[in-house]
Design a protein around this motif. Structure first.
Motif, PDB file in Angstrom:
ATOM      1  N   ASN A 142      14.710  59.125  23.115  1.00 59.21           N
ATOM      2  CA  ASN A 142      13.793  60.086  24.221  1.00 59.21           C
ATOM      3  C   ASN A 142      12.090  59.742  23.915  1.00 59.21           C
ATOM      4  O   ASN A 142      11.365  60.127  25.194  1.00 59.21           O
ATOM      5  N   ASN A 143      11.651  59.100  23.043  1.00 56.89           N
ATOM      6  CA  ASN A 143      10.502  58.653  23.102  1.00 56.89           C
ATOM      7  C   ASN A 143       9.980  57.237  22.650  1.00 56.89           C
ATOM      8  O   ASN A 143       8.862  57.030  22.570  1.00 56.89           O
ATOM      9  N   GLY A 144      10.997  56.654  22.519  1.00 61.78           N
ATOM     10  CA  GLY A 144      11.016  55.256  22.169  1.00 61.78           C
ATOM     11  C   GLY A 144      10.514  54.801  20.700  1.00 61.78           C
ATOM     12  O   GLY A 144      10.369  53.505  20.477  1.00 61.78           O
ATOM     13  N   ALA A 145      10.600  55.565  20.035  1.00 58.67           N
ATOM     14  CA  ALA A 145      10.432  55.435  18.472  1.00 58.67           C
ATOM     15  C   ALA A 145      11.466  54.407  17.855  1.00 58.67           C
ATOM     16  O   ALA A 145      12.717  54.542  18.478  1.00 58.67           O
ATOM     17  N   THR A 146      11.295  53.724  17.175  1.00 57.07           N
ATOM     18  CA  THR A 146      12.305  52.508  16.797  1.00 57.07           C
ATOM     19  C   THR A 146      11.851  52.410  15.277  1.00 57.07           C
ATOM     20  O   THR A 146      10.617  52.475  14.610  1.00 57.07           O
ATOM     21  N   VAL A 147      13.031  52.018  14.273  1.00 54.68           N
ATOM     22  CA  VAL A 147      12.887  51.933  13.076  1.00 54.68           C
ATOM     23  C   VAL A 147      13.472  50.567  12.382  1.00 54.68           C
ATOM     24  O   VAL A 147      14.486  50.031  13.165  1.00 54.68           O
ATOM     25  N   MET A 148      12.965  49.822  11.489  1.00 56.01           N
ATOM     26  CA  MET A 148      13.643  48.888  11.076  1.00 56.01           C
ATOM     27  C   MET A 148      14.120  49.174   9.556  1.00 56.01           C
ATOM     28  O   MET A 148      13.529  49.903   8.621  1.00 56.01           O
ATOM     29  N   LEU A 149      15.598  48.855   9.241  1.00 49.70           N
ATOM     30  CA  LEU A 149      16.091  49.194   8.240  1.00 49.70           C
ATOM     31  C   LEU A 149      16.279  48.036   7.181  1.00 49.70           C
ATOM     32  O   LEU A 149      16.644  47.133   7.369  1.00 49.70           O
ATOM     33  N   VAL A 150      15.678  48.194   6.061  1.00 48.05           N
ATOM     34  CA  VAL A 150      15.657  47.013   5.144  1.00 48.05           C
ATOM     35  C   VAL A 150      16.267  47.307   3.978  1.00 48.05           C
ATOM     36  O   VAL A 150      16.155  48.164   3.271  1.00 48.05           O
ATOM     37  N   THR A 151      17.627  46.726   3.903  1.00 50.29           N
ATOM     38  CA  THR A 151      18.376  46.869   2.568  1.00 50.29           C
ATOM     39  C   THR A 151      17.996  46.167   1.196  1.00 50.29           C
ATOM     40  O   THR A 151      17.735  44.833   1.276  1.00 50.29           O
ATOM     41  N   ILE A 152      17.591  46.736   0.208  1.00 49.31           N
ATOM     42  CA  ILE A 152      17.355  46.085  -1.100  1.00 49.31           C
ATOM     43  C   ILE A 152      18.372  45.685  -2.082  1.00 49.31           C
ATOM     44  O   ILE A 152      19.353  46.911  -2.128  1.00 49.31           O
ATOM     45  N   ASP A 153      18.386  44.945  -2.735  1.00 47.48           N
ATOM     46  CA  ASP A 153      19.332  44.512  -3.840  1.00 47.48           C
ATOM     47  C   ASP A 153      19.355  45.482  -4.746  1.00 47.48           C
ATOM     48  O   ASP A 153      18.272  45.856  -5.142  1.00 47.48           O
ATOM     49  N   LYS A 154      20.635  45.748  -5.269  1.00 54.47           N
ATOM     50  CA  LYS A 154      20.663  46.697  -6.400  1.00 54.47           C
ATOM     51  C   LYS A 154      19.794  46.311  -7.553  1.00 54.47           C
ATOM     52  O   LYS A 154      19.291  47.270  -8.284  1.00 54.47           O
ATOM     53  N   GLU A 155      19.965  45.062  -7.936  1.00 53.18           N
ATOM     54  CA  GLU A 155      19.323  44.716  -9.392  1.00 53.18           C
ATOM     55  C   GLU A 155      17.817  44.934  -9.024  1.00 53.18           C
ATOM     56  O   GLU A 155      17.177  45.263 -10.237  1.00 53.18           O
ATOM     57  N   VAL A 156      17.381  44.574  -8.017  1.00 56.10           N
ATOM     58  CA  VAL A 156      15.962  44.858  -7.658  1.00 56.10           C
ATOM     59  C   VAL A 156      15.566  46.312  -7.471  1.00 56.10           C
ATOM     60  O   VAL A 156      14.564  46.573  -8.072  1.00 56.10           O
ATOM     61  N   LEU A 157      16.434  47.037  -7.092  1.00 59.13           N
ATOM     62  CA  LEU A 157      16.053  48.381  -6.757  1.00 59.13           C
ATOM     63  C   LEU A 157      15.930  49.154  -8.027  1.00 59.13           C
ATOM     64  O   LEU A 157      15.062  50.007  -8.094  1.00 59.13           O
ATOM     65  N   ASN A 158      16.652  49.104  -9.245  1.00 64.10           N
ATOM     66  CA  ASN A 158      16.247  49.564 -10.369  1.00 64.10           C
ATOM     67  C   ASN A 158      15.446  48.982 -11.404  1.00 64.10           C
ATOM     68  O   ASN A 158      15.882  49.002 -12.591  1.00 64.10           O
ATOM     69  N   SER A 159      14.510  48.066 -10.808  1.00 65.59           N
ATOM     70  CA  SER A 159      13.687  47.466 -11.806  1.00 65.59           C
ATOM     71  C   SER A 159      12.166  47.516 -11.297  1.00 65.59           C
ATOM     72  O   SER A 159      12.084  47.549 -10.335  1.00 65.59           O
ATOM     73  N   LYS A 160      11.397  46.898 -12.074  1.00 70.51           N
ATOM     74  CA  LYS A 160       9.996  46.785 -11.710  1.00 70.51           C
ATOM     75  C   LYS A 160       9.825  45.964 -10.545  1.00 70.51           C
ATOM     76  O   LYS A 160       8.714  46.055  -9.904  1.00 70.51           O
ATOM     77  N   LYS A 161      10.637  44.978 -10.401  1.00 72.97           N
ATOM     78  CA  LYS A 161      10.509  44.074  -9.276  1.00 72.97           C
ATOM     79  C   LYS A 161      10.332  44.843  -7.923  1.00 72.97           C
ATOM     80  O   LYS A 161       9.977  44.130  -6.906  1.00 72.97           O
ATOM     81  N   ARG A 162      10.967  46.111  -7.999  1.00 75.84           N
ATOM     82  CA  ARG A 162      10.857  46.864  -6.516  1.00 75.84           C
ATOM     83  C   ARG A 162       9.484  47.207  -6.012  1.00 75.84           C
ATOM     84  O   ARG A 162       9.191  47.119  -4.877  1.00 75.84           O
ATOM     85  N   GLU A 163       8.561  47.334  -7.112  1.00 76.94           N
ATOM     86  CA  GLU A 163       7.129  47.553  -6.803  1.00 76.94           C
ATOM     87  C   GLU A 163       6.731  46.362  -6.005  1.00 76.94           C
ATOM     88  O   GLU A 163       6.026  46.484  -5.001  1.00 76.94           O
ATOM     89  N   GLY A 164       6.917  45.095  -6.549  1.00 76.92           N
ATOM     90  CA  GLY A 164       6.299  43.820  -5.952  1.00 76.92           C
ATOM     91  C   GLY A 164       6.893  43.586  -4.604  1.00 76.92           C
ATOM     92  O   GLY A 164       6.383  43.294  -3.664  1.00 76.92           O
ATOM     93  N   LEU A 165       8.475  43.822  -4.285  1.00 77.38           N
ATOM     94  CA  LEU A 165       8.881  43.792  -3.256  1.00 77.38           C
ATOM     95  C   LEU A 165       8.324  44.726  -2.125  1.00 77.38           C
ATOM     96  O   LEU A 165       8.001  44.396  -1.008  1.00 77.38           O
ATOM     97  N   ALA A 166       8.117  46.008  -2.517  1.00 77.72           N
ATOM     98  CA  ALA A 166       7.618  46.800  -1.676  1.00 77.72           C
ATOM     99  C   ALA A 166       6.334  46.571  -1.245  1.00 77.72           C
ATOM    100  O   ALA A 166       5.768  46.636   0.019  1.00 77.72           O
ATOM    101  N   PHE A 167       5.443  46.008  -2.026  1.00 72.46           N
ATOM    102  CA  PHE A 167       4.177  45.521  -1.712  1.00 72.46           C
ATOM    103  C   PHE A 167       4.114  44.390  -0.621  1.00 72.46           C
ATOM    104  O   PHE A 167       3.498  44.142   0.105  1.00 72.46           O
TER     105      PHE A 167
END
Length: 790
Positions: A142-167
């Motif tokens: 309807n308006n052309g908005a688009t999204v990129m979906l980034v899948t994160i590894d489970k081991e990174v997801l529940n560790s402090k590495k996630r902060e670095g990856l998000a950065f």
């Protein structure tokens, strides 16, 4: 003793480096909870559901060759990051194409390369719009908005590495913005958790430092001595190190609750120091003997301080008996270090001040601070002459507060306590407006038959359910085997968008044959159907509408439709997902905090009974401590502050401190009763004059120590600081005015001289004239070589 404490502190400090932040919000729900068990089974079968980070764009400038080339570079760069398992965006959309010769579907990216001419580009963009599988998922047609979906590894997801990856992902997005001027929005549970937990951690560090500085400044103004500021601050620093070291030793991580331990340690540590130092100065002012003053300080305040720290520790220890891991860890660590507060204070204050010079006249001047003496004198007059007015005003305030409590409600959000004008909140609203939300919600469909998922009747029922749910403004379009089947039919007919739909019985056989021959199809389907094709997953995204609306959404919108569609069938459909578990976890947390607070009341009542052995005194001592909590709860109702983990903790903190003041007051009051022939008015006046100053000092210090948190960017921290400060201020007045008013009206002063409750263990109950060391001038210290008492 100082060296021993120093060695322990060094060891505790060395363990701090081992502490990690915990990002597992599912720990809020007990592991034996049926919904939690089901969710763990879901993850074993289908994998993680809350491991997707989303990058959204709504800008027509994207749809140019130059911008799309940069977007392709951004997609490839993010895909190359360590910890990213998959990236799906407009630029790499996989397209199914029928291979008639080999009877299978081939898959290729929509944009192999970004075309230079606008005509070819527009043709590809139209093809993307025609792929109905991605409509509402990757593209808003309807308006052309688009999204990129980034899948994160489970081991990174529940560790402090996630902060670095998000950065790193955000850094890549900022580079894209600099190149194109196109703004990117960020959302998804991995991003929200990383950003929020990181910012909360930084704020806690900043406010802990500011709180200590302001607390020290207020103590300097009150005590007018750097010694009286420096060493209590050292005690607090030691205890903060101990609390963090305890986390490491027990193998616990820093969570949303254990992260609050440092300011709580400030709360518990300061009152001990204030009472000890004030008593030391009072004693020295009386007879001028430093060592005798320190000795009397320990004997008079030591036992009472032990009791007050024990009652506060119990208030937190009861959390260790809950079923929630977060509460257990918080309760155990807090209770251990609150008891450690007593040990450190009772050792360091007398030991250090025994080496320091005697207090000079300037340092003792606070004992005759005119405004303070004036306030205590007025309190004394109010208690003796106007106690019925005190009862009336208190009753009126409590009645109004109960009306406010009736307005109190409990609600929690996944992205909680963030100001509406923050970028995180604005980005979340972007996804809710353009894609109905980004928070995961799952349906698990068990057909009870092998290959039951591929049964066309079951598929049509599931499609009807999907269509019904996706019409809701808070629910996105789904992804499921039904979606794949409809996309496969469209591909079978050369990606004609009009033929996106479920196949007929005859079409199904042809399409399934093509899907079986497709080497890539199994990899896709494994995340949405089990190996026997008996159970399937339907994935939705929902808006972060809060626990109340989400509960209503499930119970009044989703579940009734499921019941009506499958009531005559063996098919079972269950609702699960990280979003549902997170909201339920917050509800569990609040309920357990409430039950623990009630349990703490009961245990502390038993302790008060053992201390005083007088039922009337138990009631009198507890009522003034309920009043501040009732008033605070009423204020929360009137101000619209919801009950949640951060605000529920206020009551435990405030109750512990308020009870401490009551015990100090009542201990001195009982001593004065015996010293003044059980004359209640005289005993109360003398108690107010001696303990009143320490209670006021403590309340002022804690008020300013906590009120600074109201400057936070996070609403939870604002509520914790502002409401705790207000509660402690109210508790000061209830213990200085309401408690003595209750005593003067309901306590006859009569005591059994043959009964000796625990509270009499303090030195005050002995007749000083009969104490062989009662003359300070005769006190000698064999190990000093000379009279260091002065």
């Amino acid at each position: 003793m100082i060296l021993i404490l120093g060695a322990i502190t060094v060891y505790m400090g060395s363990r701090i480096k081992d502490i990690e932040w915990s990002f597992d919000f599912a720990k809020l729900v007990p592991p034996e909870d049926p919904d939690m068990i089901y969710f763990e089974e879901f993850k074993q079968l289908f994998g993680e559901d809350g491991n997707i980070m989303a990058l959204g764009i709504k800008d027509s400038a994207l749809y140019t060759p130059e911008a799309l080339k940069n977007y392709k570079y951004l997609t490839d760069e993010i895909a190359s990051l360590k910890g990213v398992t998959n990236v799906l965006s407009l630029i790499n959309l996989p397209v199914l194409e029928k291979d008639t010769k080999n009877k299978r579907f081939n898959m290729y990216p929509l944009f192999d390369e970004v075309p230079e001419d606008k005509e070819t580009l527009d043709s590809l963009l139209q093809k993307a719009l025609d792929l109905k599988f991605y409509s509402g998922q990757i593209i808003n047609e309807n308006n052309g908005a688009t999204v990129m979906l980034v899948t994160i590894d489970k081991e990174v997801l529940n560790s402090k590495k996630r902060e670095g990856l998000a950065f790193d992902i955000e850094f890549a997005g900022n580079a894209f913005f600099e190149q194109t001027g196109i703004k990117i929005r960020y959302a998804g549970l991995p991003y929200v958790r990383s950003v929020v937990s990181g910012r909360v951690a930084k704020e806690l560090e900043i406010f802990l430092i500011l709180s200590a500085l302001i607390t020290g400044l207020v103590m300097l103004i009150l005590f007018r001595s750097w010694d009286a500021v420096l060493f209590p601050m050292i005690i607090i620093a030691v205890l903060v190190i101990w609390s963090m070291g305890t986390l490491a030793i027990l193998g616990y991580k820093i969570t949303i609750l254990t992260g609050l331990l440092p300011p709580i340690i400030v709360v518990i540590g300061i009152p001990n120091s204030v009472y000890l130092l004030n008593k030391y100065h009072q004693e020295f002012n009386t007879h001028g003997n430093k060592m005798w003053a320190l000795s009397r300080m320990i004997r008079k305040i030591g036992f009472v301080a032990l009791i007050t720290n024990t009652t506060t520790a119990i208030g937190f220890l009861v959390l260790g008996f809950t079923d929630i891991t977060l509460l257990k860890e918080f309760g155990v660590v807090a209770s251990i270090n609150i008891l450690a507060t007593f040990i450190v204070s009772i050792v360091l204050i007398p030991a250090v001040f025994s080496y320091l010079p005697e207090p000079n006249t300037r340092q003792l001047k606070h004992l005759h601070f005119k405004p303070l003496e004036f306030a205590i004198e007025k309190f004394d007059i109010v208690v003796h002459r106007y106690h019925y007015w005190v009862f009336g005003v208190t009753a009126l305030i409590v009645a109004v507060s109960f009306f406010g409590i009736s307005k109190l409600y409990s609600v929690s959000f996944i992205v909680d306590d963030i100001p509406k004008d923050s970028q995180v909140k604005k980005d979340l609203e972007f996804f809710e407006e353009n894609f109905s939300g980004i928070m995961p919600l799952e349906l698990v469909v068990d057909t009870k038959k092998r290959r039951g998922v591929l049964n066309l009747r079951n598929m049509r029922q599931i499609e009807e359910l999907e269509n019904y749910l996706s019409e809701h403004q808070y629910i996105s379009k789904p992804v499921s085997v039904v979606s794949f089947m409809k996309a496969s039919r469209q591909a079978f007919y050369n990606n004609n968008p009009d033929l996106y739909g479920l196949p007929s019985n005859s079409e199904k056989n042809f399409i399934l044959r093509y899907m079986r021959n497709n080497a890539d199809s199994s990899g896709i389907l494994n995340s949405f159907v089990d190996s026997t094709a008996q159970t399937m997953r339907v994935s939705f995204k929902v808006a972060d509408v809060g626990s109340k609306k989400l509960d209503s959404l499930v119970t009044k919108f989703v579940q009734p439709k499921i019941d009506s569609l499958f009531q005559d069938s063996d098919v079972e459909v269950a609702v699960t997902g990280t979003t549902l578990l997170f909201v339920k976890g917050n509800k569990f947390l609040v309920e357990n905090l409430q039950m623990s607070l009630v349990l703490a009341f009961m245990i502390i009542s038993v302790i008060m009974g053992a201390l005083f052995r007088n039922f009337k005194m138990i009631i009198i001592s507890l009522i003034p401590n309920f009043v501040p909590l009732i008033i605070t709860a009423g204020l929360m109702g009137f101000l619209g502050v919801p009950l949640k983990p951060s605000t529920a903790l206020i009551f435990s903190i405030a109750f512990g401190i308020s009870v401490d003041d009551s015990i100090h007051f009542l201990a001195k009051y009982r001593m004065e009763l015996f010293a003044n022939r059980f004359n209640v008015p005289i005993a109360l006046s003398k108690t107010l004059r001696e303990t009143g100053a320490s209670m006021i000092y403590t309340s002022i210090i804690l008020f300013f120590g906590f009120v600074i948190f109201a400057a936070s960017d996070f609403l939870a921290t604002v509520a914790l600081g502002a409401l705790t400060s207000v509660t402690l201020l109210i508790a000061m007045f209830t213990n200085l005015i309401f408690l003595p008013s209750l005593l003067i009206r309901f306590d006859s002063g009569k005591r059994n001289v043959n009964a000796h409750p625990w509270i009499e263990q303090i030195d005050d109950f002995y007749d000083e004239d009969e104490d062989e060391t009662s003359d300070p001038q005769k006190m000698t210290l064999e190990n000093s070589g000379s009279s260091s008492a002065g």
